[in-house]
Structure formats: structure tokens, C-alpha cells
Design a protein around this motif. Structure first.
Motif, PDB file in Angstrom:
ATOM      1  N   MET A  25       0.867  -1.179   0.000  1.00 25.31           N
ATOM      2  CA  MET A  25       0.000   0.000   0.000  1.00 25.31           C
ATOM      3  C   MET A  25       0.903   1.228   0.000  1.00 25.31           C
ATOM      4  SD  MET A  25      -2.568  -1.376   3.001  1.00 25.31           S
ATOM      5  CE  MET A  25      -1.355  -1.359   4.322  1.00 25.31           C
ATOM      6  N   ASP A  26       1.237   1.722  -1.179  1.00 29.55           N
ATOM      7  CA  ASP A  26       2.220   2.812  -1.258  1.00 29.55           C
ATOM      8  C   ASP A  26       1.596   4.061  -1.871  1.00 29.55           C
ATOM      9  OD1 ASP A  26       4.672   3.995  -0.899  1.00 29.55           O
ATOM     10  OD2 ASP A  26       5.552   3.178  -2.733  1.00 29.55           O
ATOM     11  N   GLY A  27       2.092   5.205  -1.433  1.00 30.71           N
ATOM     12  CA  GLY A  27       1.687   6.479  -2.034  1.00 30.71           C
ATOM     13  C   GLY A  27       0.885   7.387  -1.109  1.00 30.71           C
ATOM     14  N   ASN A  28       0.820   7.050   0.169  1.00 28.10           N
ATOM     15  CA  ASN A  28       0.083   7.895   1.122  1.00 28.10           C
ATOM     16  C   ASN A  28       0.690   9.291   1.213  1.00 28.10           C
ATOM     17  OD1 ASN A  28      -1.405   5.650   1.716  1.00 28.10           O
ATOM     18  ND2 ASN A  28      -0.468   5.271   3.726  1.00 28.10           N
ATOM     19  N   GLY A  29       2.002   9.350   1.289  1.00 21.14           N
ATOM     20  CA  GLY A  29       2.702  10.629   1.447  1.00 21.14           C
ATOM     21  C   GLY A  29       2.451  11.528   0.251  1.00 21.14           C
ATOM     22  N   ARG A  30       2.573  10.944  -0.965  1.00 18.66           N
ATOM     23  CA  ARG A  30       2.368  11.739  -2.180  1.00 18.66           C
ATOM     24  C   ARG A  30       0.920  12.176  -2.323  1.00 18.66           C
ATOM     25  NH1 ARG A  30       4.998   7.438  -5.750  1.00 18.66           N
ATOM     26  NH2 ARG A  30       4.930   6.328  -3.760  1.00 18.66           N
ATOM     27  N   TRP A  31      -0.009  11.311  -1.903  1.00 23.65           N
ATOM     28  CA  TRP A  31      -1.437  11.676  -1.932  1.00 23.65           C
ATOM     29  C   TRP A  31      -1.651  12.953  -1.112  1.00 23.65           C
ATOM     30  CZ3 TRP A  31      -5.264  12.523   1.624  1.00 23.65           C
ATOM     31  CH2 TRP A  31      -6.593  12.492   1.158  1.00 23.65           C
TER      32      TRP A  31
HETATM   33 MG    MG Z   1       6.387   4.965  -0.246  1.00 21.16          MG
END
Ligand code: MG
Ligand code: IPE
Ligand code: IPE
Length: 252
Positions: A25-31
């Protein structure tokens, strides 16, 4: 604990709906960054995406869902983010476990718990215990998990259990000690957030898993995005070393 076929020892049976899905589950920071919000806002929304994914998996009758929540390398992040993630994990367990239980979901945690604080360890144990006899979806959360750690801890346990075997070990000696010995190897691996890497997730178990990468950021991973992953999986030809002709022969 059941023992499952290894994809390298025998050819596994294939179903339309993957029996086991493993997700980075990647991409929380960029979201969050896209919305000028702090990274932690992305992690919060990420929990909602987890709740939804569990629902989709239950309705499709997926048997095992395994989620990478915190890697053994994520301790390298700023202290405040690590503490926030630990707190979020604790809150999510407290808040969600009774709902998981009502839905007959069995919760399992894999990873090295020794670095967690005692309250979190207690909460994990309580949650796992509560759902231990459930027979629906098996939901595995990988927390402070690393694929290399997993293989090494299994080697160490194996050697302790059968010291006389030194030099004669086979797959079947090792696999009962791997963290996910209770589950078949993943059929489908999904990574959101655009990166095309495994990041030390299930290294042994992914040997013949179908890999699916999407640019969708984790908090945006909705039912449509999930269905795209399933459709992609259904178009794959899982050969396990054989030729297409052999597969066609097999089907006739
Ligand atoms: Mg990441
Ligand atoms: C995944 O999202 C969540 C964890 C690793 C805990 P990230 O926090 O890695 O988000 P990006 O990759 O920075 O966007
Ligand atoms: C992998 O994501 C770990 C989890 C999703 C828990 P990362 O965002 O930490 O991976 P890298 O560092 O980009 O490889």
C-alpha cells in the motif's frame, strides 16, 4: 497449520478469483502532498482504503489478503512519522477488530514484534486471539516485516528443530517456519503508488506470483482500481515454467 503446495515443487491449482492477494500500500505521502496536507493525513486516509479493500475481498470470496503496513526499513523515517504510524496502527486495531470479528475475519500479524511498545504488543495479541477461530477471510498485516528477516528467522528455527540435518535441508524443511506457512503462496501481488519494486516484502513466497503495478496512490485505490487489478490477473497465463502449448493440452 496447513501445508500448501510450493509453486516450485508442484504446479498449484489456479482459480478465476485469486485465493491470496498481497498488497504494498504505497503512495500515502504523495497523496497528501498533492493536497498540501502533511504526510500523516495520507496515512489516515490510507486506513479507509484498507477498510474498503477488505470489503471487496470478502465479497469476491478471496481467502487470504496480506497487507504491507510497515517495513523493517520504515524505521528510517523521521521519528514523528514513525510514532504517528504506530499510533494509527494501535487506534485502527482498537477500532476495527470487533467489526472484523463480526464479519468472521481472522486477523494475523507477521513481522518482528520485539521493537513495538508493550501496549501495542498487548493489543496485537488480544486482537489476534479474538479472531483466531474465524473461518472467513484471513487478513494478514505485515508490520515491521522484511522478507530477508523472514527467511533468516525460518532458517534459525529450522536449524534449532533439526540440527542433525545440517547440509541436507530441502524446501519442505524450511517452509513450515516461514511467517506465512498457514497460507498458499500469493496468486496476485498489487503495488500502488507507481514504484516497481518489492521493497523487501514476501521474497520467498512471491516466486511465482503475478505482479501488478499501478500508479494509483493508495488512498485512491477504490473498487474500480481493485477490479482492474483482478481483470489484469484473469488475463495472465500462469505457466509455472511450462509452455503455452502444454497449458492448452492440459485444458483439453
Ligand atoms: Mg512509499
Ligand atoms: C505507504 O505510503 C505507507 C507506508 C510505507 C507506511 P508512503 O508513506 O510510503 O507514501 P509515499 O511513497 O511517500 O507517497
Ligand atoms: C513499502 O513502501 C512498505 C510499505 C508499504 C509498508 P515504502 O514506501 O517504504 O517503499 P520504498 O522505500 O519506496 O521502497
Amino acid at each position: 497449520m496447513g501445508f500448501f503446495n510450493s509453486a516450485t515443487q508442484s504446479i498449484p491449482s489456479i482459480t478465476e478469483i485469486p485465493k491470496h492477494i498481497a498488497v504494498i500500500m504505497d503512495g500515502n505521502g504523495r497523496w497528501a502532498r498533492k493536497r498540501f496536507l502533511p504526510r500523516i493525513a495520507g496515512h489516515k486516509r490510507g486506513v479507509e482504503a484498507v477498510r474498503d479493500l477488505v470489503k471487496y475481498c470478502v465479497s469476491l470470496k478471496v481467502e487470504y489478503l496480506t497487507l504491507f503496513a510497515f517495513s523493517s526499513e520504515n524505521w528510517r523515517r523521521p521519528n514523528e512519522e514513525v510514532s504517528f504510524l504506530m499510533g494509527l496502527f494501535m487506534d485502527a486495531l482498537k477500532r476495527e477488530v470487533s467489526k472484523l470479528h463480526q464479519n468472521n475475519i481472522k486477523l494475523i500479524l507477521i513481522g518482528d514484534r520485539s521493537r513495538f511498545d508493550s501496549a501495542l504488543i498487548a493489543q496485537i495479541e488480544e486482537s489476534v486471539q479474538l479472531t483466531a477461530n474465524n473461518t472467513g477471510l484471513t487478513l494478514t498485516i505485515a508490520a515491521n516485516y522484511g522478507g530477508r528477516w523472514d527467511i533468516l528467522q525460518a532458517v534459525n528455527q529450522m536449524q534449532l528443530a533439526s540440527p542433525h540435518l545440517v547440509g541436507l535441508y530441502e524446501e519442505a524443511h524450511l517452509t513450515p517456519y516461514l511467517s506465512m506457512s498457514y497460507a498458499p503462496e500469493p496468486d496476485l501481488f498489487i503495488r500502488t503508488g507507481g514504484e516497481k519494486r518489492i521493497s523487501n516484502f514476501l521474497l520467498w513466497q512471491l516466486a511465482y506470483t503475478e505482479l501488478y503495478f499501478t500508479d494509483t496512490l493508495w488512498p485512491d485505490f477504490n473498487e474500480t482500481a481493485f477490479n482492474l487489478a483482478i481483470e489484469s490477473y484473469q488475463k495472465r497465463e500462469r505457466r509455472f515454467g511450462r509452455t503455452s502449448e502444454q497449458l492448452a493440452e492440459h485444458k483439453r
